[in-house]
Design a protein around this motif. Sequence first.
Motif, PDB file in Angstrom:
ATOM      1  N   LYS A  14       0.841  -1.208   0.000  1.00  0.00           N
ATOM      2  CA  LYS A  14       0.000   0.000   0.000  1.00  0.00           C
ATOM      3  C   LYS A  14       0.872   1.253   0.000  1.00  0.00           C
ATOM      4  O   LYS A  14       0.545   2.246  -0.644  1.00  0.00           O
ATOM      5  CB  LYS A  14      -0.906   0.007   1.232  1.00  0.00           C
ATOM      6  CG  LYS A  14      -2.033  -0.998   1.156  1.00  0.00           C
ATOM      7  CD  LYS A  14      -2.987  -0.803   2.312  1.00  0.00           C
ATOM      8  CE  LYS A  14      -4.024  -1.883   2.356  1.00  0.00           C
ATOM      9  NZ  LYS A  14      -4.898  -1.788   3.528  1.00  0.00           N
ATOM     10  N   SER A  73     -10.833  -1.603   3.310  1.00  0.00           N
ATOM     11  CA  SER A  73     -11.332  -2.180   2.072  1.00  0.00           C
ATOM     12  C   SER A  73     -11.850  -3.588   2.286  1.00  0.00           C
ATOM     13  O   SER A  73     -11.640  -4.188   3.345  1.00  0.00           O
ATOM     14  CB  SER A  73     -10.230  -2.168   1.006  1.00  0.00           C
ATOM     15  OG  SER A  73      -9.120  -2.912   1.434  1.00  0.00           O
ATOM     16  N   TYR A  98      -6.525 -17.891   2.786  1.00  0.00           N
ATOM     17  CA  TYR A  98      -7.447 -17.439   1.739  1.00  0.00           C
ATOM     18  C   TYR A  98      -7.853 -18.579   0.816  1.00  0.00           C
ATOM     19  O   TYR A  98      -8.910 -18.507   0.186  1.00  0.00           O
ATOM     20  CB  TYR A  98      -6.876 -16.229   0.986  1.00  0.00           C
ATOM     21  CG  TYR A  98      -7.198 -14.963   1.753  1.00  0.00           C
ATOM     22  CD1 TYR A  98      -8.423 -14.332   1.615  1.00  0.00           C
ATOM     23  CD2 TYR A  98      -6.302 -14.461   2.689  1.00  0.00           C
ATOM     24  CE1 TYR A  98      -8.750 -13.211   2.363  1.00  0.00           C
ATOM     25  CE2 TYR A  98      -6.613 -13.342   3.442  1.00  0.00           C
ATOM     26  CZ  TYR A  98      -7.839 -12.718   3.278  1.00  0.00           C
ATOM     27  OH  TYR A  98      -8.171 -11.626   4.030  1.00  0.00           O
ATOM     28  N   PHE A 155      -3.599 -10.896  -3.934  1.00  0.00           N
ATOM     29  CA  PHE A 155      -3.672 -11.424  -2.573  1.00  0.00           C
ATOM     30  C   PHE A 155      -5.158 -11.609  -2.229  1.00  0.00           C
ATOM     31  O   PHE A 155      -6.037 -11.289  -3.036  1.00  0.00           O
ATOM     32  CB  PHE A 155      -3.004 -10.452  -1.576  1.00  0.00           C
ATOM     33  CG  PHE A 155      -3.746  -9.151  -1.415  1.00  0.00           C
ATOM     34  CD1 PHE A 155      -3.641  -8.150  -2.367  1.00  0.00           C
ATOM     35  CD2 PHE A 155      -4.586  -8.937  -0.322  1.00  0.00           C
ATOM     36  CE1 PHE A 155      -4.346  -6.960  -2.243  1.00  0.00           C
ATOM     37  CE2 PHE A 155      -5.292  -7.737  -0.182  1.00  0.00           C
ATOM     38  CZ  PHE A 155      -5.167  -6.755  -1.144  1.00  0.00           C
ATOM     39  N   TYR A 157      -8.809 -12.115  -1.798  1.00  0.00           N
ATOM     40  CA  TYR A 157      -9.894 -12.682  -2.608  1.00  0.00           C
ATOM     41  C   TYR A 157      -9.648 -12.551  -4.123  1.00  0.00           C
ATOM     42  O   TYR A 157     -10.527 -12.887  -4.918  1.00  0.00           O
ATOM     43  CB  TYR A 157     -11.222 -12.005  -2.239  1.00  0.00           C
ATOM     44  CG  TYR A 157     -11.618 -12.227  -0.788  1.00  0.00           C
ATOM     45  CD1 TYR A 157     -12.198 -13.423  -0.385  1.00  0.00           C
ATOM     46  CD2 TYR A 157     -11.387 -11.251   0.183  1.00  0.00           C
ATOM     47  CE1 TYR A 157     -12.546 -13.641   0.943  1.00  0.00           C
ATOM     48  CE2 TYR A 157     -11.726 -11.459   1.517  1.00  0.00           C
ATOM     49  CZ  TYR A 157     -12.305 -12.652   1.886  1.00  0.00           C
ATOM     50  OH  TYR A 157     -12.632 -12.875   3.199  1.00  0.00           O
ATOM     51  N   ASP A 158      -8.480 -12.062  -4.511  1.00  0.00           N
ATOM     52  CA  ASP A 158      -8.211 -11.873  -5.950  1.00  0.00           C
ATOM     53  C   ASP A 158      -8.466 -13.124  -6.799  1.00  0.00           C
ATOM     54  O   ASP A 158      -9.017 -13.010  -7.897  1.00  0.00           O
ATOM     55  CB  ASP A 158      -6.776 -11.379  -6.172  1.00  0.00           C
ATOM     56  CG  ASP A 158      -6.646  -9.877  -5.975  1.00  0.00           C
ATOM     57  OD1 ASP A 158      -7.595  -9.154  -6.328  1.00  0.00           O
ATOM     58  OD2 ASP A 158      -5.602  -9.439  -5.469  1.00  0.00           O
ATOM     59  N   LYS A 178      -3.900  -4.080 -12.534  1.00  0.00           N
ATOM     60  CA  LYS A 178      -4.861  -4.047 -11.424  1.00  0.00           C
ATOM     61  C   LYS A 178      -4.910  -2.648 -10.789  1.00  0.00           C
ATOM     62  O   LYS A 178      -5.990  -2.119 -10.539  1.00  0.00           O
ATOM     63  CB  LYS A 178      -4.503  -5.104 -10.376  1.00  0.00           C
ATOM     64  CG  LYS A 178      -5.577  -5.165  -9.285  1.00  0.00           C
ATOM     65  CD  LYS A 178      -5.359  -6.204  -8.248  1.00  0.00           C
ATOM     66  CE  LYS A 178      -6.256  -5.893  -7.062  1.00  0.00           C
ATOM     67  NZ  LYS A 178      -5.821  -6.534  -5.843  1.00  0.00           N
ATOM     68  N   HIS A 183     -10.221  -0.671  -6.941  1.00  0.00           N
ATOM     69  CA  HIS A 183     -10.905   0.142  -5.940  1.00  0.00           C
ATOM     70  C   HIS A 183      -9.915   1.054  -5.216  1.00  0.00           C
ATOM     71  O   HIS A 183     -10.169   2.225  -5.024  1.00  0.00           O
ATOM     72  CB  HIS A 183     -11.626  -0.787  -4.958  1.00  0.00           C
ATOM     73  CG  HIS A 183     -10.762  -1.888  -4.404  1.00  0.00           C
ATOM     74  ND1 HIS A 183      -9.934  -2.655  -5.198  1.00  0.00           N
ATOM     75  CD2 HIS A 183     -10.553  -2.336  -3.126  1.00  0.00           C
ATOM     76  CE1 HIS A 183      -9.281  -3.538  -4.452  1.00  0.00           C
ATOM     77  NE2 HIS A 183      -9.645  -3.357  -3.185  1.00  0.00           N
TER      78      HIS A 183
END
Length: 203
Positions: A14, A73, A98, A155, A157-158, A178, A183
């Motif tokens: 990030k 997010s 995940y 990473f 839920y991608d 991406k 978002h």
Amino acid sequence: MKNKIIFATGNANKMREIREILGEEYFEIKSMKEAGIDCDIVEDGKTFEENSLIKAKAVAQFAKDAIVLADDSGLEVDALNKEPGVYSARYMGEDTSYDIKNANIIERLEGVAKEDRSARFVCAISAVFPDGHETCVRGEIEGYIGYEPMGENGFGYDPIFYLWDKDVSTASISPEEKNAISHRGKALRMIKEEIFKHENIGC
Ligand code: IMP
């Protein structure tokens, strides 16, 4: 003199994205750690916006003359009543992999047709300015939950989040692709505009 920004995150990806999008021409951008701020924050808001503001306000108490940004997010699946939503990281337990979370979401959508598998990633970013001004923006990307995981990038839920126009998951496209449509990318570009407006940059 450059405006100081503290981004309330410990996530290196990030930090890289925010530096790329906000640019370091006008801003000196630090993570919480780089700014020497360490505080426990209880994210008990009901919406992404509430949670991002809770985080930004908590860090702003220690931020002196810096603008504080914080994001929140997650994934909303329409057929699951917008779950996992603000509980995206905590869904099935924070420490659950995940692979398991993604398999569970696909299982819960068994028998659901493609057109009813709509979902979106949401990112809210709040800014708290040194003069106390607060603002919040929201970026979204629409897609659907696929029938099986696909791709090795990204990473969370991608692997199960598919793009309507490409029929591939966001784990199957490059990080650059991406960031251009995500978002978080959208929300970062929106908060940049808000900061420029408030600080009269580029006028
Ligand atoms: P955070 O608020 O950015 O920490 O995100 C909360 C959770 O939402 C993450 O742990 C992921 O499960 C999910 N999430 C948010 N953004 C993405 C994304 O771009 N891809 C996949 N999962 C995401």
